[in-house]
Motif scaffolding. Structure first.
Motif: not given
Ligand code: FES
Ligand code: FES
Lengths: 755, 157
Positions: A87-96
């Motif tokens: 969940t966490m690493l994709p959140m980082v990509i999706a944010e930017e």
């Protein structure tokens, strides 16, 4: 499609040593089959492999795929063991990328380190290794989509904005969803990752939001997800019995009788001399494999196994023997010194108060709730795995050596993992499944039972500390010595049984020495959640508490005085390394804060036989201070009333929901270890076999754990581990405050605490 | 030997030894992988299912002892008045960590709330102490049970 490299910023270079990370990111873009934008990003050290890899576009291994229907597919590259990474690493990509989280779909990547960089779950390293590079990957994608829109509309890029998966141009009132722009964006060059514009964290919409685990819907409805759930057509089930004594050799087994039992398809002897000629401690050991049409039938047949073993030299070893040997060694000089500053002997002689104490902690098993298992299918010289592993790369290497095949012929599908805690950094189950599948020529699911799991672990090593310290008349710590007795071979500590010469309070006491002696041991050991720290924290932070008591000082004040002025204590190599350099200011800040939030100063008001204890510990780049409040019954039973945790893991918590889970879980994990866990070695084998002998923490023992993060100016770091080490000494120090009795041996012996 | 059992309102016939634990019948004969194997000895609760509405540890329940009792598993909880409330609460509060124990947790919690719609902390401790969560998601398990209890009473009103 020119590859671009992002430069390391100073802060990133600080965050992890070169051995762990090179911050260059390799990114390429392409068009997806059926339309859409593909972005492949590779996080070195696998850069060279990636550049050699073909740049085909329609591959399933794209890191990000933006489909014409606006769905943003993101690969989760690391194993998910409950740490929330999927969940966490994709959140980082999706944010930017400025995607809408509801448009994001996540798939688990297979092992492919040439494409994905290192894929492992360990060391709380995912955040420090990936946070900045993945932000840049997302930002590059966003920039390409914006550029595509601006060109289509003939407007300046600077006038376009993004939000929720769309580009907008306010002046002309135009907007387009990412899906509509993806095909055009795929034709654009990849921007320079070093100079892409990152968002101002104040504008984050996804990072910093409590986002639930992406697999939760499957988990709560019982859909197959875990290694144990894998079902392959034609699959057989295997059990594997090894010698109960570590390193023992098989003499004989009633193979023919086993073969005749119901459901048994094959039974055979496995020899380490064939399956593991190099003697890799993680490789296949001697044993008997039984393969049946059902796991239950294989297990029933196993009950009829009659095997004789040559138990070998380890059969002479025991936990009691190690403890006796440690005591004996403590009387003499250490084998070696990890560090020797000033004149400890002289200063101790002159000290106003001298304090001596010895501490001991046992071997521990990881207790993953999902027992070790692995499904493997060997065919035509190649092998495919469905493996619940934390560390698939070394697993593939081990299998290549076991079977004598090339790593190129090994496919590893990573399943969700029912608990790792470091156990599944070792891939013995992969090697066993590989060997058995090759022997029977069919897909095989190898499943250990609980007894196998508890008796064939890579244990948290047992250890012993013999402390001496001196205080002056003002209660100041002026001399500190530890004789650390650990387990290992030929004078070298076993895996995860070592101690860092920079262990606190190194550099804070002028006359300080850490000696080390090693007891020969054949017990396999390995990393367990916060390796080394999980045990050293207990010993050092408990003894520091004793010193505070002898000095007549408040335990918080004594520690603050010891930390002194805010500064970074560079490790003994002199080369800065954020993993080992200790920032006294960051620690003092979390310590002050936890005293605040826990009502530390009001603890005199607690009822009799209740007390608060404090401890801090720095590990895995995280600064943690914790207070435990505990009550001890007349019977000696310990009840933990409350835990307060204050942590500094840098500037940004990516997913507050997952972060809180990790810290609560780590703190409760430590409490469980302290209350009821020990693995005892007797005659070279593990005595305990199930959860009635090694006690996992249960809900009725679990106190509320309050977690606060102090946001600081440092790069974000990981959370799976650093919450654990301080909780055990904080608990033991609380017990001292409640009863005046000092816990110097784990697990806690309630009988000793009777009123 | 052939046994007929009813699982989540569906009848099945399985041809297995009578001592085969219900857990392995569910997982490997009926391909219902939701119930988990943790200890095989009634010590962890990962394998919890319902027999006529009561939580049991399926790893130590031989198929021959199931008889005509209706079996319910995690796969059937979406259609269970209490079970689906708990599932919703679990999603809302993000209860799982690794998730391996959670099917068993939800099965035990469903049994608890079925018998005791408004459990106290002590009731929760008593009913749930047999279910180990190795990741120690206990704070949220407790909160999830309370949330589901609350949503039941509001929906009943
Ligand atoms: S697997 Fe049944 S109680 Fe543990
Ligand atoms: S969530 Fe991992 S065992 Fe409970």
């Amino acid at each position: 499609m020119r590859p671009m490299f992002a430069k390391r910023t100073r802060a990133e270079a600080d965050a992890a040593p070169d051995a762990l990370v090179s911050r260059r990111v390799f990114l390429k873009a392409g068009a997806a089959v059926g339309g859409g934008l593909l972005l492949h990003a590779v996080l070195p050290p696998a850069v060279r492999g990636a550049m050699a890899a073909p740049a085909e576009a329609g591959s399933l291994n794209a890191f990000i795929r933006i489909a014409p229907d606006n769905v943003v597919w993101i690969m989760s590259k690391n194993p998910e063991i409950g740490q929330g990474i999927k969940t966490m690493l994709p959140m980082v990509i999706a944010e930017e990328l400025d995607a809408d989280w509801s448009d994001v779909r996540i798939t688990q990547a297979p092992l492919d380190q040439a494409r994905f960089g290192r894929q492992f779950a360990g060391g709380s390293m995912a955040t420090p290794l990936n946070y900045d590079p993945l932000r840049r990957v997302g930002a590059a994608g966003r920039q390409m989509l914006v550029t595509a829109a601006a060109r289509q509309w003939g407007v300046p890029v600077a006038e376009c904005t993004t939000g929720s998966g769309a580009v907008a141009h306010a002046k002309s009132g135009r907007s387009a969803r990412y899906g509509e722009l993806a095909a055009a964006a795929a034709k654009l060059p990849v921007p320079d990752l070093a100079s892409v514009t990152l968002k101002d964290p104040k504008t984050f919409k996804i990072i910093g939001r409590r986002i639930p685990g992406v697999d939760n819907p499957k988990i709560v409805t019982g859909q197959p997800l875990f290694g144990i759930d894998v079902d392959v057509p034609g699959m057989l089930y295997a059990v594997f019995e090894k010698c109960p004594v570590f390193g023992g050799k098989l003499k004989s087994a009633n193979i023919d009788a086993l073969k005749a039992l119901p459901g048994v398809r094959d039974a055979f002897i496995v020899r380490a001399s064939e399956a593991n000629p190099g003697g890799d401690p993680q490789g296949v050991a001697d044993g008997v494999a039984i393969v049946a049409t059902r796991w239950w039938l294989a297990s029933k047949a196993r009950a009829k196994l009659e095997a004789t073993w040559d138990e070998g030299p380890v059969a002479a070893q025991s936990s009691a023997g190690f403890a006796a040997k440690a005591k004996e060694l403590a009387k003499g000089e250490p084998d070696s010194y990890l560090r020797r500053d000033g004149d400890v002997t002289g200063t101790l002689k002159a000290a106003a108060h001298r304090v001596e104490a010895s501490y001991a902690y046992p071997f521990l098993s990881h207790l993953d709730l999902e027992p070790q298992n692995c499904t493997a299918h060997f065919h035509d010289g190649k092998i495919t795995f469905w493996a619940p592993t934390q560390n698939p790369g070394p697993g593939a290497k081990l299998v290549a050596a076991t079977l004598g095949i090339s790593e190129r012929d090994i496919t590893v599908n990573m399943t969700r993992v029912g608990g790792g805690f470091g156990r599944r950094l070792r891939n013995d189950f992969m090697a066993e499944a590989a060997w058995i599948s090759k022997q029977v020529g069919a897909p095989v699911k190898l499943l250990w039972n609980r007894q196998d799991d508890m008796r064939h672990d890579f244990y948290r090593p047992a250890g012993f500390h013999f402390f001496r310290a001196g205080l002056d008349n003002d209660g100041k710590l002026i001399a500190f010595a530890d004789h650390f007795v650990t387990v290992g071979r030929r004078g070298t500590p076993a895996d995860s049984a070592n101690m860092d010469p920079n262990e606190f309070p190194a550099q804070l006491v002028a006359d300080l020495e850490y000696g080390q002696s090693v007891i020969g041991s054949g017990v396999p050991t390995g990393p367990m959640r916060a390796p080394r720290s999980n045990a050293l924290g207990f010993a050092f932070q408990s003894f520091i508490d004793e010193l505070a008591h002898h000095a007549g000082r408040d335990p918080v004040d004594f520690r603050l005085a010891l930390l002194g002025e805010p500064r970074v204590l560079v490790n003994s190599t002199g080369r800065p390394n954020a993993l080992r350099d200790f920032d006294t200011g960051r620690m003092a800040a979390v310590l002050r804060k936890v005293a605040d939030v826990s009502g530390w100063r009001d603890r005199a008001a607690l009822p009799p036989r209740s007390g608060k204890g404090v401890a801090f510990y720095f590990s895995h780049l995280g600064y943690f201070a914790e207070v435990v409040q505990a009550s001890v019954a007349i019977s000696g039973d310990v009840k933990i009333d409350h835990v307060w945790v204050v942590a500094d893991v840098g500037s940004q918590i990516v997913n507050p929901s997952g972060a809180e889970q990790q810290v609560q879980g780590a703190a409760l994990d430590g409490i469980g270890q302290a209350l009821g866990q020990a693995v005892t070695i007797d005659r070279g084998r593990v005595v305990e076999a199930n959860f009635d002998a090694v006690l996992p923490l249960r809900i009725n023992q679990a106190p509320p754990v309050e977690v606060q993060f102090l946001a600081t100016d440092h790069p974000p770091t990981g959370l799976g581990e650093p919450g654990l080490p301080p909780v055990i000494p904080a608990l033991c120090n609380a017990i001292f405050a409640a009863t005046g009795k000092r816990i110097r041996t784990l697990p806690i012996d309630a009988a000793m605490l009777k009123a | 030997m052939a046994f007929s059992i009813e699982v989540n309102h569906v009848k099945h016939t399985v041809d297995v030894d009578g001592d085969m634990p219900l857990l392995w019948v569910l997982r490997d004969e009926l391909n219902l992988k939701g119930s988990k194997f943790g200890c095989g000895a009634g010590l962890c609760g990962a394998c919890t299912v319902h027999l006529d509405g009561h939580a049991v540890r399926s790893c130590i329940m031989p198929i021959s002892a199931v008889g005509n009792a209706a079996v319910a598993t995690i796969e059937g909880m979406a259609d269970h008045a209490v079970g689906k409330k708990l599932q919703a609460a679990w999603l809302e509060l993000d209860v799982p960590q690794c998730g391996y124990c959670q099917a068993g947790q939800i099965m035990s919690a469903t049994d608890l709330l079925g018998k005791n719609p408004h459990p106290t902390d002590a009731d929760i401790d008593a009913a749930m102490a047999g279910n180990v969560c190795r990741c120690c998601s206990y704070t949220r398990i407790r909160a999830g049970i309370k949330k589901a209890a609350l949503s039941r009473s509001t929906s009943a009103r």
